[in-house]
Design a protein around this motif. Structure first.
Motif, PDB file in Angstrom:
ATOM      1  N   THR A  39       0.851  -1.177   0.000  1.00  0.00           N
ATOM      2  CA  THR A  39       0.000   0.000   0.000  1.00  0.00           C
ATOM      3  C   THR A  39       0.889   1.231   0.000  1.00  0.00           C
ATOM      4  O   THR A  39       1.842   1.312   0.784  1.00  0.00           O
ATOM      5  N   VAL A  40       0.596   2.188  -0.860  1.00  0.00           N
ATOM      6  CA  VAL A  40       1.387   3.412  -0.953  1.00  0.00           C
ATOM      7  C   VAL A  40       0.701   4.513  -0.153  1.00  0.00           C
ATOM      8  O   VAL A  40      -0.456   4.851  -0.402  1.00  0.00           O
ATOM      9  N   ILE A  45      -3.886   7.621   0.108  1.00  0.00           N
ATOM     10  CA  ILE A  45      -3.697   6.169   0.162  1.00  0.00           C
ATOM     11  C   ILE A  45      -3.937   5.570  -1.210  1.00  0.00           C
ATOM     12  O   ILE A  45      -5.047   5.617  -1.751  1.00  0.00           O
ATOM     13  N   ASP A  46      -2.865   5.015  -1.803  1.00  0.00           N
ATOM     14  CA  ASP A  46      -2.961   4.363  -3.111  1.00  0.00           C
ATOM     15  C   ASP A  46      -3.589   5.264  -4.168  1.00  0.00           C
ATOM     16  O   ASP A  46      -4.180   4.772  -5.139  1.00  0.00           O
ATOM     17  N   ARG A  68      -6.248   6.783  -4.045  1.00  0.00           N
ATOM     18  CA  ARG A  68      -7.687   6.534  -4.099  1.00  0.00           C
ATOM     19  C   ARG A  68      -8.487   7.310  -3.057  1.00  0.00           C
ATOM     20  O   ARG A  68      -9.674   7.551  -3.244  1.00  0.00           O
ATOM     21  N   LYS A 125      -6.898  -2.734   2.163  1.00  0.00           N
ATOM     22  CA  LYS A 125      -6.095  -3.080   0.993  1.00  0.00           C
ATOM     23  C   LYS A 125      -5.917  -4.586   0.870  1.00  0.00           C
ATOM     24  O   LYS A 125      -5.853  -5.134  -0.217  1.00  0.00           O
ATOM     25  N   ALA A 155      -4.773  -6.894  -6.754  1.00  0.00           N
ATOM     26  CA  ALA A 155      -3.939  -5.879  -7.368  1.00  0.00           C
ATOM     27  C   ALA A 155      -2.923  -6.531  -8.288  1.00  0.00           C
ATOM     28  O   ALA A 155      -2.543  -7.690  -8.096  1.00  0.00           O
ATOM     29  N   LEU A 188       5.952   3.192  -9.237  1.00  0.00           N
ATOM     30  CA  LEU A 188       4.522   3.029  -9.035  1.00  0.00           C
ATOM     31  C   LEU A 188       3.849   2.777 -10.383  1.00  0.00           C
ATOM     32  O   LEU A 188       4.138   3.470 -11.358  1.00  0.00           O
ATOM     33  N   GLN A 232       0.632   3.557 -12.010  1.00  0.00           N
ATOM     34  CA  GLN A 232      -0.381   4.533 -11.619  1.00  0.00           C
ATOM     35  C   GLN A 232      -1.177   5.018 -12.826  1.00  0.00           C
ATOM     36  O   GLN A 232      -0.637   5.188 -13.920  1.00  0.00           O
ATOM     37  N   PRO A 283      -5.406   6.540  -9.200  1.00  0.00           N
ATOM     38  CA  PRO A 283      -5.184   5.295  -8.459  1.00  0.00           C
ATOM     39  C   PRO A 283      -3.836   4.653  -8.747  1.00  0.00           C
ATOM     40  O   PRO A 283      -3.378   4.617  -9.888  1.00  0.00           O
ATOM     41  N   ILE A 284      -3.212   4.150  -7.683  1.00  0.00           N
ATOM     42  CA  ILE A 284      -1.972   3.389  -7.791  1.00  0.00           C
ATOM     43  C   ILE A 284      -2.335   1.911  -7.717  1.00  0.00           C
ATOM     44  O   ILE A 284      -2.932   1.459  -6.744  1.00  0.00           O
ATOM     45  N   ALA A 294       3.165  -1.172  -6.657  1.00  0.00           N
ATOM     46  CA  ALA A 294       4.352  -0.390  -6.336  1.00  0.00           C
ATOM     47  C   ALA A 294       5.484  -1.312  -5.913  1.00  0.00           C
ATOM     48  O   ALA A 294       5.258  -2.404  -5.399  1.00  0.00           O
TER      49      ALA A 294
END
Length: 247
Positions: free
Chosen positions: A34-35, A110-111, A113, A131, A136, A223, A225, A235-236, A239
């Motif tokens: 999670t980014v 966060i991500d 989003r 997450k 993903a 990332l 993205q 949105p990511i 990563a």
């Protein structure tokens, strides 16, 4: 940013050849992470608790914590030594994609989003827990012999023209004595402070990206993205990161 349409296979495997004198071969982040992108400022007196929490997040294996220092608080009398207008622009880009009228600090995205107050630990922990239930794509970095980086990506729609690679360079630690502004007299420790961020379209096959050499204490994050047609980050999907270390 102009985004053109490309045709790529469902599974993308390409080499990212870089001028990186990396110390130790390693496979970096082959599992979902999670980014958390924290937008902060040395001139913001409500930011230190969020900066401290980012340090805790950076210790988690399944979290990529990044700190972006914005420049709009410089007017209070202290120019952020880690600030960059590009980071402010990235935050305003998120405001566009997240349908916000403005920006604030400390803000955690966060991500790509959702956004939360960067010091709100319970809310961010809830977002991190969610997450785990979301599928993903997988993105991994293989440093090979230390002179190249190979990027492997699977589970993503390579024909999607909105998908880009975001290349982020950061320094792992920085302790900054602050002489003026709202935090005057404090020395604040920062982790994973971003020094540059750049988006590039997904290549159709093998590609070469020249990246300045990483020194000890520096990191590189990649990332996957989505970006809007106007170039705003969104949105990511995946990563990975690599941090230079000594032998």
């Amino acid at each position: 940013m102009h985004i053109g349409r490309r045709t790529s296979p469902m599974r993308i495997l390409f080499g990212l050849l870089a001028a990186l004198c990396l110390a130790t071969p390693a496979l970096a982040q082959s599992r979902p992470v999670t980014v958390v992108e924290l937008f902060t400022s040395q001139g913001c007196n409500s930011c230190p608790p969020a900066d401290a929490y980012l340090e805790d997040l950076a210790e988690l294996d399944d979290v990529l914590a990044l700190g972006y220092h914005v420049d709009y608080w410089d007017r209070l009398g202290w120019k952020d030594t880690l600030g960059d207008p590009a980071f402010t622009a990235r935050q305003y880009g998120y405001a566009e994609t997240l349908q916000r009228r403005g920006v604030y600090t400390p803000q955690a995205v966060i991500d790509g989003r959702q956004h939360l107050v960067g010091s709100n630990r319970p809310a961010i922990e809830t977002a991190l827990a969610q997450k785990a239930t979301r599928e993903a794509p997988m993105l991994s970095l293989d440093t090979g012999d230390g002179s190249t980086i190979s990027i492997s990506l699977s589970g993503a729609d390579g024909s999607d023209p909105s998908l880009h690679l975001t290349i982020v360079r950061y320094i792992e630690e920085a302790a900054v004595p602050i002489e003026r502004g709202e935090n005057a007299g404090k020395t604040i420790a920062y982790v994973n402070a971003v020094r540059s961020v750049k988006a590039m379209p997904l290549p159709d096959g093998n590609a070469t990206l020249n990246v300045p050499r990483l020194q000890k204490g520096e990191g590189l994050a990649v990332l996957l993205q989505a970006y809007s047609p106007k170039g705003a980050p969104g949105p990511i999907l995946a990563a990975a990161r690599y941090e230079a270390v000594d032998d």
